[in-house]
Motif scaffolding. Structure first.
Motif, mmCIF file in Angstrom:
data_model
loop_
_atom_site.group_PDB
_atom_site.id
_atom_site.type_symbol
_atom_site.label_atom_id
_atom_site.label_comp_id
_atom_site.label_asym_id
_atom_site.label_seq_id
_atom_site.Cartn_x
_atom_site.Cartn_y
_atom_site.Cartn_z
ATOM 1 N N TYR A 35 0.833 -1.209 0.000
ATOM 2 C CA TYR A 35 0.000 0.000 0.000
ATOM 3 C C TYR A 35 0.866 1.258 0.000
ATOM 4 O O TYR A 35 0.544 2.236 -0.685
ATOM 5 C CB TYR A 35 -0.936 -0.001 1.202
ATOM 6 C CG TYR A 35 -1.854 1.187 1.235
ATOM 7 C CD1 TYR A 35 -2.911 1.294 0.333
ATOM 8 C CD2 TYR A 35 -1.668 2.218 2.136
ATOM 9 C CE1 TYR A 35 -3.747 2.395 0.340
ATOM 10 C CE2 TYR A 35 -2.495 3.312 2.154
ATOM 11 C CZ TYR A 35 -3.531 3.396 1.255
ATOM 12 O OH TYR A 35 -4.355 4.487 1.267
ATOM 13 N N TYR A 56 2.074 1.652 -3.407
ATOM 14 C CA TYR A 56 0.961 2.103 -4.241
ATOM 15 C C TYR A 56 0.735 3.603 -4.098
ATOM 16 O O TYR A 56 0.517 4.301 -5.081
ATOM 17 C CB TYR A 56 -0.300 1.325 -3.864
ATOM 18 C CG TYR A 56 -1.533 1.778 -4.586
ATOM 19 C CD1 TYR A 56 -1.752 1.414 -5.897
ATOM 20 C CD2 TYR A 56 -2.465 2.594 -3.954
ATOM 21 C CE1 TYR A 56 -2.877 1.843 -6.575
ATOM 22 C CE2 TYR A 56 -3.587 3.029 -4.615
ATOM 23 C CZ TYR A 56 -3.790 2.647 -5.932
ATOM 24 O OH TYR A 56 -4.898 3.086 -6.587
ATOM 25 N N ASN A 84 -6.965 0.168 -10.502
ATOM 26 C CA ASN A 84 -6.293 0.395 -9.221
ATOM 27 C C ASN A 84 -6.228 -0.885 -8.393
ATOM 28 O O ASN A 84 -5.208 -1.171 -7.757
ATOM 29 C CB ASN A 84 -7.003 1.491 -8.436
ATOM 30 C CG ASN A 84 -6.790 2.857 -9.039
ATOM 31 O OD1 ASN A 84 -5.793 3.093 -9.696
ATOM 32 N ND2 ASN A 84 -7.740 3.742 -8.828
ATOM 33 N N TYR A 114 -2.770 -2.809 -7.255
ATOM 34 C CA TYR A 114 -2.481 -3.120 -5.856
ATOM 35 C C TYR A 114 -2.218 -4.619 -5.672
ATOM 36 O O TYR A 114 -1.280 -5.003 -4.962
ATOM 37 C CB TYR A 114 -3.635 -2.676 -4.954
ATOM 38 C CG TYR A 114 -3.413 -3.046 -3.515
ATOM 39 C CD1 TYR A 114 -2.447 -2.404 -2.773
ATOM 40 C CD2 TYR A 114 -4.144 -4.055 -2.915
ATOM 41 C CE1 TYR A 114 -2.205 -2.752 -1.455
ATOM 42 C CE2 TYR A 114 -3.920 -4.409 -1.601
ATOM 43 C CZ TYR A 114 -2.960 -3.757 -0.880
ATOM 44 O OH TYR A 114 -2.726 -4.112 0.408
ATOM 45 N N LEU A 154 1.203 -5.382 -6.853
ATOM 46 C CA LEU A 154 2.217 -4.921 -5.903
ATOM 47 C C LEU A 154 2.311 -5.850 -4.696
ATOM 48 O O LEU A 154 3.414 -6.121 -4.203
ATOM 49 C CB LEU A 154 1.916 -3.491 -5.450
ATOM 50 C CG LEU A 154 2.224 -2.396 -6.459
ATOM 51 C CD1 LEU A 154 1.726 -1.055 -5.951
ATOM 52 C CD2 LEU A 154 3.707 -2.344 -6.755
#
Length: 68
Positions: free
Chosen positions: A22, A25, A48, A52, A55
């Motif tokens: 996060y 991000y 989005n 995320y 990631l």
């Protein structure tokens, strides 16, 4: 997976990975917002979410590679 013991409080490894993803991000957010604003992305919320998740998978792979 596992957990970290921090003064007798067990913190799941996946929670740390999700928090780190996060932070990444949010740091890389202006790049995503530029793509969204310029019209390259049709569904921004789905984009989005996918970024995320990618990631989180990247951070998890790094944790596995280094054996953390």
């Amino acid at each position: 997976m596992g957990e970290f013991n921090f003064y007798d409080i067990y913190i799941p490894t996946l929670l740390l990975q999700a928090i780190l993803a996060y932070v990444l991000y949010r740091v890389l957010g202006p790049v995503w917002q530029f793509l969204i604003a310029s019209g390259w992305v049709i569904l921004p919320s789905l984009f989005n979410l996918c970024v995320y998740i990618m990631l989180v998978m990247l951070v998890h792979g790094i944790f596995l590679f280094f054996g953390i």
